[in-house]
Design a protein around this motif. Structure first.
Motif, PDB file in Angstrom:
ATOM      1  N   THR A 130      -6.062 -10.557  -3.122  1.00  0.00           N
ATOM      2  CA  THR A 130      -6.496  -9.600  -2.565  1.00  0.00           C
ATOM      3  C   THR A 130      -7.073  -8.915  -4.211  1.00  0.00           C
ATOM      4  O   THR A 130      -6.561  -9.154  -5.488  1.00  0.00           O
ATOM      5  CB  THR A 130      -5.567  -8.354  -2.287  1.00  0.00           C
ATOM      6  OG1 THR A 130      -4.756  -8.847  -1.418  1.00  0.00           O
ATOM      7  CG2 THR A 130      -5.824  -6.767  -2.639  1.00  0.00           C
ATOM      8  N   GLY A 170       0.530  -1.122  -0.233  1.00  0.00           N
ATOM      9  CA  GLY A 170      -0.703   0.380  -0.108  1.00  0.00           C
ATOM     10  C   GLY A 170       0.703   1.321  -0.204  1.00  0.00           C
ATOM     11  O   GLY A 170       0.169   2.211  -0.540  1.00  0.00           O
ATOM     12  N   MET A 178      -4.846   1.487  -7.606  1.00  0.00           N
ATOM     13  CA  MET A 178      -3.051   1.238  -7.456  1.00  0.00           C
ATOM     14  C   MET A 178      -3.103   1.347  -9.025  1.00  0.00           C
ATOM     15  O   MET A 178      -3.824   0.387  -9.570  1.00  0.00           O
ATOM     16  CB  MET A 178      -2.866   0.396  -6.924  1.00  0.00           C
ATOM     17  CG  MET A 178      -3.066   0.424  -5.157  1.00  0.00           C
ATOM     18  SD  MET A 178      -2.235  -0.926  -4.579  1.00  0.00           S
ATOM     19  CE  MET A 178      -0.224  -0.813  -5.113  1.00  0.00           C
ATOM     20  N   TRP A 199      -8.487  -3.810  -0.962  1.00  0.00           N
ATOM     21  CA  TRP A 199      -7.850  -2.466  -1.140  1.00  0.00           C
ATOM     22  C   TRP A 199      -8.219  -1.434  -1.835  1.00  0.00           C
ATOM     23  O   TRP A 199      -8.801  -1.530  -3.165  1.00  0.00           O
ATOM     24  CB  TRP A 199      -5.825  -2.994  -1.287  1.00  0.00           C
ATOM     25  CG  TRP A 199      -5.861  -1.841  -1.263  1.00  0.00           C
ATOM     26  CD1 TRP A 199      -5.223  -0.634  -2.309  1.00  0.00           C
ATOM     27  CD2 TRP A 199      -4.569  -1.425  -0.013  1.00  0.00           C
ATOM     28  NE1 TRP A 199      -4.583   0.472  -1.716  1.00  0.00           N
ATOM     29  CE2 TRP A 199      -4.631  -0.088  -1.078  1.00  0.00           C
ATOM     30  CE3 TRP A 199      -4.696  -2.090   1.091  1.00  0.00           C
ATOM     31  CZ2 TRP A 199      -2.837   0.951   0.438  1.00  0.00           C
ATOM     32  CZ3 TRP A 199      -4.021  -1.259   2.481  1.00  0.00           C
ATOM     33  CH2 TRP A 199      -3.196   0.304   1.428  1.00  0.00           C
ATOM     34  N   SER A 205      -9.565   0.121  -6.907  1.00  0.00           N
ATOM     35  CA  SER A 205      -9.767   1.166  -7.749  1.00  0.00           C
ATOM     36  C   SER A 205     -10.497   2.409  -6.874  1.00  0.00           C
ATOM     37  O   SER A 205     -10.996   2.593  -7.813  1.00  0.00           O
ATOM     38  CB  SER A 205     -10.223   0.876  -9.034  1.00  0.00           C
ATOM     39  OG  SER A 205      -9.490  -0.129  -9.286  1.00  0.00           O
ATOM     40  N   LEU A 228      -7.579  -5.233  -5.893  1.00  0.00           N
ATOM     41  CA  LEU A 228      -7.994  -3.841  -6.029  1.00  0.00           C
ATOM     42  C   LEU A 228      -9.018  -3.276  -6.574  1.00  0.00           C
ATOM     43  O   LEU A 228      -8.351  -3.214  -7.147  1.00  0.00           O
ATOM     44  CB  LEU A 228      -6.759  -3.566  -6.751  1.00  0.00           C
ATOM     45  CG  LEU A 228      -4.899  -4.672  -6.626  1.00  0.00           C
ATOM     46  CD1 LEU A 228      -3.878  -3.886  -7.217  1.00  0.00           C
ATOM     47  CD2 LEU A 228      -4.380  -4.211  -5.019  1.00  0.00           C
ATOM     48  N   PHE A 238      -0.576  -9.724  -2.774  1.00  0.00           N
ATOM     49  CA  PHE A 238      -0.383  -8.285  -1.992  1.00  0.00           C
ATOM     50  C   PHE A 238       0.214  -7.969  -0.403  1.00  0.00           C
ATOM     51  O   PHE A 238       0.191  -9.092   0.191  1.00  0.00           O
ATOM     52  CB  PHE A 238      -1.632  -7.748  -2.001  1.00  0.00           C
ATOM     53  CG  PHE A 238      -1.706  -6.605  -1.415  1.00  0.00           C
ATOM     54  CD1 PHE A 238      -1.779  -5.327  -3.770  1.00  0.00           C
ATOM     55  CD2 PHE A 238      -1.798  -5.634  -0.794  1.00  0.00           C
ATOM     56  CE1 PHE A 238      -1.338  -3.786  -2.627  1.00  0.00           C
ATOM     57  CE2 PHE A 238      -2.414  -4.345  -0.337  1.00  0.00           C
ATOM     58  CZ  PHE A 238      -1.506  -3.466  -1.308  1.00  0.00           C
TER      59      PHE A 238
END
Length: 425
Positions: free
Chosen positions: A319, A132, A350, A346, A323, A321, A372
């Motif tokens: 994981t 992160g 990214m 997350w 957005s 991601l 991740f």
């Protein structure tokens, strides 16, 4: 797990597809390996698709012609090096430069350097890219350019792994500086010389532009009866140090398996399912950016979700991601429960794969990713010569297929209003 999900996870062709895509080589855009792999993959996708097409989009093609790096002293010491894609060239005789050590190359590190970076070669360290708080290579390069550096050197953080491969992100005709990856050992030698106040290098880099370069984009679709499209995407291109098995043979093979398995789940009451394979992803995500930009606004608006598969094995932990689309988190967790595959989420965007270009157009998008926050995982072979099929465990790839199918199937069964709600931020 529902029987169809179990069958999807045990797809008989999954591992042979994975091995085949890796057999084309690293698949760097412009090598020909990328186009050959795309032709093969589209042949596989056509077996389940209603329609399929192979497109090309322009990208800023470039090739390295010459590169060397020497640590100067009483006896010059050659250092292993590899130019970043689209590195600026040096003058014919190269450049002799003092080196300043910017540590990890964070914004604080560059603020600390201040004017000391100007006119010098700046040394930074590569970081495991899937945490992160990491600072991406291209951001470090941009900060070096903004600071007035004359060259950019990024050292591998993993001992014994050699040099890495990656893009500078410099556009054609854009301002830039010579930029090279060096290995961990070369970075240590430069850091020691900097600490002793005697770090000076000769850097030679020559690259040439490839006029009218085109990158392949493969599109296969299974038509549903409702307006709207659910996309499963993966990038085909990679780097030529290894065979781009992690990044992204895993995503390509998983996408093909999910597309096959979901073909029976698309019907008159569902949106369409689209498979998108992109090249020039490793060139600052150019392939998907151009594909999406070239779509008519109404056609782009039909896309309700992108599930991007990129490096989906190499560790057991997955994981998503998501957005900056918080409404995707419950969908991911429901799919994790349906498939029996734990998946963390997350939230912050990214911009490290093609999902980011969908998100920039307001399309809910996620990247499914293994490892991740786990730099000790086999995912740490990414961008290196160690990115080869032998580091991939079949069980990890099969669980990625199962959860991908569960996520896509959930989206296919959502109402129009539910799909629209995924875009809320």
């Amino acid at each position: 797990m529902e029987p169809w999900l179990h069958a999807a996870a045990h797809d008989a062709a999954l591992m042979s597809d994975f091995e085949t895509v890796c057999s084309f080589g690293g698949r760097m855009s412009g090598s020909g390996q990328d186009d050959a792999a795309m032709e093969w993959a589209m042949g596989r996708a056509r077996q389940a698709a209603s329609t399929a097409q192979l497109l090309t989009v322009p990208y800023d093609g470039w090739r390295c012609e010459l590169a060397s790096l020497d640590l100067l002293g009483a006896a010059p010491q050659p250092l292993a090096c590899r130019p970043l894609l689209r590195s600026a060239s040096t003058p014919a005789g190269g450049l002799e430069l003092e080196v300043v050590d910017a540590g990890a190359g964070s914004p604080d590190d560059f603020a600390r350097l201040g004017a000391a970076a100007r006119g010098r070669a700046v040394l930074v360290r590569h970081e495991y890219p899937f945490t992160g708080d990491h600072v991406h290579r291209r951001r470090k390069y941009d900060m070096a350019v903004e600071a007035g550096a004359a060259a950019f050197l990024i050292a591998n953080n993993v001992p014994g792994q050699g040099v890495l491969s990656g893009s500078s992100g410099r556009p054609r005709g854009g301002a830039g500086i010579p930029a090279m990856y060096i290995d961990h050992e070369g970075g240590a030698a430069l850091a020691a010389a900097c600490a002793a106040g005697a770090a000076r290098v000769r850097i030679v880099a020559r690259g040439s532009e490839i006029d009218d370069a085109r990158a392949s984009v493969g599109i296969a679709e299974i038509a549903g009866g409702r307006d709207g499209v659910i996309v499963i995407s993966a990038h085909m291109d990679g780097h030529d140090l290894g065979t781009s098995a992690l990044d992204n043979g895993t995503g390509v093979a998983a996408a093909l398996a999910a597309f096959r398995a979901l073909s029976a789940r698309v019907g008159p009451d569902t949106p369409s399912l689209r498979l998108c394979f992109f090249c020039a992803e490793e060139w600052a995500l150019t392939g998907s950016a151009r594909y999406l930009a070239d779509l008519a606004p109404a056609e782009r608006a039909r896309i309700k979700l992108d599930i991007n598969l990129d490096t989906v094995a190499g560790d057991a932990a997955l994981t998503a991601l998501i957005s900056d689309f918080p409404a995707l988190a419950p969908m991911v967790q429901a799919a994790a429960e349906a498939s029996g595959v734990p998946v963390a989420t997350w939230l912050p965007l990214m911009p490290n794969s093609d999902h980011a270009n969908f998100a920039r157009h307001g399309i809910p998008a996620l990247r499914l990713l293994a490892g991740f926050g786990k730099p000790e995982s086999r995912v740490n072979n990414i961008l290196s010569a160690g990115d080869v099929p032998g580091i991939i465990e079949e069980a990890e790839l099969r669980q990625a297929v199962a959860v991908t199918c569960a996520m896509a199937d959930a989206a296919l069964r959502m109402s129009d209003a539910q799909l629209e709600s995924l875009a809320s931020r």
